[in-house]
Design an enzyme around this catalytic site. Structure first.
Site, PDB file in Angstrom:
ATOM      1  N   THR A  46      -3.237   0.919  -2.782  1.00  0.00           N
ATOM      2  CA  THR A  46      -3.122   2.283  -3.306  1.00  0.00           C
ATOM      3  C   THR A  46      -1.989   2.397  -4.325  1.00  0.00           C
ATOM      4  OG1 THR A  46      -1.561   2.899  -1.572  1.00  0.00           O
ATOM      5  CG2 THR A  46      -3.895   3.335  -1.137  1.00  0.00           C
ATOM      6  N   TRP A  82       8.886   1.283   6.648  1.00  0.00           N
ATOM      7  CA  TRP A  82       8.816   0.026   7.417  1.00  0.00           C
ATOM      8  C   TRP A  82      10.132  -0.263   8.120  1.00  0.00           C
ATOM      9  CZ3 TRP A  82       4.612  -1.470   9.240  1.00  0.00           C
ATOM     10  CH2 TRP A  82       3.429  -1.472   8.517  1.00  0.00           C
ATOM     11  N   SER A 122       4.354  -6.111  13.880  1.00  0.00           N
ATOM     12  CA  SER A 122       4.222  -7.094  12.809  1.00  0.00           C
ATOM     13  C   SER A 122       2.748  -7.450  12.566  1.00  0.00           C
ATOM     14  CB  SER A 122       5.027  -8.339  13.173  1.00  0.00           C
ATOM     15  OG  SER A 122       4.773  -9.359  12.270  1.00  0.00           O
ATOM     16  N   HIS A 182       1.296  -4.740  10.580  1.00  0.00           N
ATOM     17  CA  HIS A 182       1.849  -4.851   9.219  1.00  0.00           C
ATOM     18  C   HIS A 182       1.095  -5.953   8.444  1.00  0.00           C
ATOM     19  CE1 HIS A 182       5.875  -4.769   6.766  1.00  0.00           C
ATOM     20  NE2 HIS A 182       4.820  -4.659   5.989  1.00  0.00           N
ATOM     21  N   ARG A 193       3.026 -12.317   0.844  1.00  0.00           N
ATOM     22  CA  ARG A 193       3.314 -11.438   1.980  1.00  0.00           C
ATOM     23  C   ARG A 193       2.869 -11.993   3.325  1.00  0.00           C
ATOM     24  NH1 ARG A 193       2.101  -5.307  -0.042  1.00  0.00           N
ATOM     25  NH2 ARG A 193       3.162  -5.476  -2.052  1.00  0.00           N
ATOM     26  N   CYS A 201       1.892   8.497   1.199  1.00  0.00           N
ATOM     27  CA  CYS A 201       0.609   8.305   0.504  1.00  0.00           C
ATOM     28  C   CYS A 201      -0.451   8.639   1.536  1.00  0.00           C
ATOM     29  CB  CYS A 201       0.526   6.868   0.014  1.00  0.00           C
ATOM     30  SG  CYS A 201      -1.027   6.005   0.231  1.00  0.00           S
ATOM     31  N   CYS A 229      -2.640   5.862   3.029  1.00  0.00           N
ATOM     32  CA  CYS A 229      -1.865   4.939   3.863  1.00  0.00           C
ATOM     33  C   CYS A 229      -1.508   5.640   5.173  1.00  0.00           C
ATOM     34  CB  CYS A 229      -0.580   4.518   3.166  1.00  0.00           C
ATOM     35  SG  CYS A 229      -0.819   4.032   1.459  1.00  0.00           S
TER      36      CYS A 229
END
Ligand SMILES: Cc1cc2nc3c(=O)[nH]c(=O)nc-3n(C[C@H](O)[C@H](O)[C@H](O)COP(=O)(O)OP(=O)(O)OC[C@H]3O[C@@H](n4cnc5c(N)ncnc54)[C@H](O)[C@@H]3O)c2cc1C
Length: 484
Positions: free
Chosen positions: A201, A212, A251, A254, A281, A383, A386
Site C-alpha cells: 500500500t 511495529w 514475528s 509480521h 525483509r 493506513c 493495513c
C-alpha cells in the site's frame, strides 16, 4: 605493396568453433528474452512442490512438528482448499471499525497510495441475516463506496429471507478471559476482504515503524524468580517459553504481512512479486521464516482443538442464501478433513506446556494484557487497508489463544471464526509464497548471469568483427590457394 601469404588454415566463418560460438550466443539471447521467471516459478511450484530448499531444516522450535511436514501438507492440500473457503460470503464479509482513534498517540499515518483506503460494502452486499442480526441495525453502510470486485455479488444478493433470525453474541469487555479488544457495533462497517486484498500500500516510514516498535515493546514480560527477576524485552533474550511463544507469534504475523507486500507489489503501473523486498525483509532472516511456520503451527492447533465448536453441523455459518451456505459447509468439511495437520492426533503445538510454572497465573495475565494492548495498537495503524488486515489477523491470533487457553469455551462470534480461518489462510499462503519467491530468486539470478554471459560474448564478437579485415582477407586467400 604488402602481400598476404596464402593460408592453409580453415576460414573463420567456416570454422566449427566460430559457428558453435554464434549458436551459443543466439541461444543465450533467446533464453534471456524468453525466460519468464514468474511463470516458471509458479509452474515449478505446481510440479515440484515437494522441494524443500526454502523450508527451515528440522523441527520448528517451540512447536511439535517439522517444517517439511507443514510445508508439504500445506502446499499440496490445505492452501488450495483454504483459498476456496475465504471466497465464501461468511468468510469474505468482515465487520470492522476502522475509524477508532489511536489511544496512544495522535494519528500521524500517511499512506502514499490510493490503495491504502478500504472499499466498504454496499448495504445490499451484506447478507440480510447479518443485517437483521447486528445490534438493531446500527452498523454503518457506505453506500457511496463501490467495491471493485464483482464476482459473487449475485450470490450475495440472492438472499433467502425465510431462514429466521441469527444470533451473534456480543463480546463483553468484562468477560473473564478477554484476549483481544473487540470493536463496538457503533461505527462498524462491512468490508469485502476479497475486494480489499492485503498487498503493498506504500504505508511505511515513521508511522509504520512506530506501530511495529510499540507492538514489539508489548513483548516485555515481568518474571519473578523462575526466569529472571527483571523485565525481559530484548528480542534475542527469550528465556521463558511463554515469552518466546508471544514473540514468535507476533514475528510470524509480521513475516506474513511482509510476504503479502512482497507478493503483490506495485512497480509504477504493474503489480507483481518483489523478490528484492522479500530477500531484504524475510529471505535473509531464517528465524523470521521459522516464526512464520511457528505461528502457522499454533493456529492449526487452535483450529484442531476448537473443531468441535467449528464444525458446520455445530456452528451457525448461515448467511441467508441456502446454496451459498451449503457450499460453505461443504468446503469447510473439505478443509477440516483434507490434511493430517487438522486431525486430533496431530499435535502441531502443545499449549499445555505454557503457564505451568508457579508464576504461571501472573504470566498468563501479562500475556493476555499484552495481547489486548496489541489489538488496541492496531487502531494506530495509519493506513486503512493495513489496519483492516492488522485487526483481522491479530483478532485471528487472539481467537486462537482463546481456544487454546480457555477450556470452558462454548461459543465463538462470527468475526472470531472468520478471522481465525482467514489468518490461517494468510499464514498458509505466506508459507507457499516463500517457496515461490525462492524459486523466483534462483531464476532471476540465472537470467542475470545469462545476461552477463551474453554481454561478454557480444563484446568478444565485436572484437572479432573489428579485426574482420584480416579474417576476410585470410579467408579469401584460403579460397584462392584452394582453387590454385
Ligand atoms: C499492522 C500493520 C499492518 C501493515 N499492513 C501493511 C500492508 O498491508 N501493506 C503494506 O504495504 N504495508 C503494511 N504495513 C507496513 C509494513 O509492515 C512495513 O512497516 C513497511 O512496509 C515498512 O517496512 P520496513 O522495511 O521499514 O520494516 P518493517 O516491516 O516496518 O519492520 C520494522 C522493524 O522490525 C523488524 N522486523 C521486520 N520483520 C520482522 C519479523 N518478521 N520479525 C521480527 N522483527 C521483524 C526489523 O528490524 C525492521 O526494521 C503494515 C504495518 C502494520 C504495523
Amino acid at each position: 605493396m604488402e602481400t598476404l601469404k596464402p593460408s592453409k588454415s580453415q576460414p573463420l566463418l567456416h570454422s566449427r568453433w566460430f559457428r558453435l560460438y554464434i549458436i551459443l550466443f543466439c541461444t543465450i539471447i533467446v533464453l534471456c528474452l524468453s525466460l519468464q521467471p514468474e511463470a516458471i516459478a509458479k509452474l515449478s511450484l505446481e510440479v515440484f512442490g515437494d522441494s524443500f530448499a526454502s523450508t527451515p531444516k528440522g523441527s520448528v522450535q517451540d512447536a511439535l512438528c517439522d517444517a517439511r511436514t507443514l510445508y508439504r501438507e500445506n502446499q499440496v492440500k490445505l492452501n488450495k482448499k483454504l483459498s476456496k473457503l475465504v471466497e465464501r460470503t461468511f468468510f469474505r464479509i468482515f465487520k470492522v471499525d476502522l475509524s477508532k482513534e489511536c489511544p496512544f498517540w495522535p494519528d500521524d499515518g500517511q499512506c502514499a497510495l490510493r490503495d491504502c483506503s478500504v472499499c466498504a460494502c454496499d448495504e445490499n452486499e451484506v447478507p440480510v441475516l447479518w443485517r437483521l442480526g447486528s445490534s438493531q441495525g446500527t452498523s454503518r453502510f457506505e453506500s457511496s463506496a463501490t467495491c471493485e470486485y464483482s464476482g459473487g455479488r449475485d450470490v450475495l444478493n440472492d438472499v433467502d429471507r425465510n431462514l429466521g433470525d441469527t444470533q451473534f453474541r456480543e463480546w463483553q469487555e468484562d468477560d473473564k478471559d478477554v484476549w483481544i479488544i473487540q470493536d463496538s457495533d457503533e461505527n462498524m462497517i462491512y468490508v469485502d476482504l476479497v475486494a480489499n486484498p492485503e498487498r503493498y500500500t506504500g504505508y511505511q516510514g515513521a508511522s509504520a515503524t512506530r506501530v511495529w516498535k510499540a507492538i514489539y515493546k508489548e513483548n516485555c514480560f515481568l518474571f519473578e524468580d523462575n526466569c529472571t527477576d527483571q523485565e525481559v524485552c530484548s528480542l534475542q533474550q527469550h528465556s521463558c517459553k511463554e515469552q518466546r511463544v508471544f514473540f514468535r507469534l507476533i514475528s510470524g504475523i509480521h513475516t506474513s504481512i511482509n510476504m503479502h507486500i512482497a507478493k503483490e507489489y506495485l512497480f509504477k503501473t504493474r503489480w507483481g512479486p518483489n523478490v528484492q523486498l522479500y530477500e531484504e525483509r524475510v529471505g535473509r532472516f531464517p528465524e523470521r521464516v521459522e516464526n512464520l511456520y511457528f505461528a502457522f503451527a499454533v493456529i492449526l492447533r487452535a483450529i484442531t482443538k476448537g473443531m468441535p465448536l467449528l464444525l458446520p453441523e455445530v456452528y451457525d455459518y448461515r448467511t441467508g442464501n441456502v446454496t451459498e451456505d451449503e457450499l460453505t459447509a461443504q468446503i469447510l468439511r473439505e478443509v477440516f478433513s483434507c490434511s493430517k495437520l487438522l486431525t486430533p492426533n496431530c499435535l502441531t503445538f502443545d499449549e499445555r506446556e505454557l503457564f505451568r510454572s508457579p508464576e504461571g497465573i501472573s504470566v498468563r495475565k501479562q500475556f493476555q494484557q499484552h495481547f489486548r494492548n496489541i489489538s488496541a495498537i492496531m487502531d494506530c495503524v495509519g493506513c486503512e487497508k493495513c489496519r483492516l488486515w492488522g485487526k483481522l489477523q491479530f483478532l485471528g491470533v487472539g481467537t486462537a489463544l482463546k481456544i487454546l487457553f480457555d477450556d470452558h469455551l462454548t461459543f465463538l462470534q462470527h468475526n472470531e471464526v472468520s478471522s481465525l480461518l482467514n489468518v490461517l489462510y494468510k499464514l498458509s499462503t505466506s508459507v507457499v509464497t516463500i517457496a515461490y519467491m525462492e524459486r523466483l530468486l534462483v531464476l532471476q539470478r540465472i537470467r542475470y548471469w545469462l545476461l552477463v554471459a551474453s554481454c561478454m560474448m557480444g563484446v568478444a564478437l565485436v572484437f572479432m568483427l573489428m579485426f574482420r579485415r584480416s579474417f576476410w582477407e585470410r579467408d579469401e586467400l584460403y579460397y584462392k590457394a584452394k582453387s590454385v
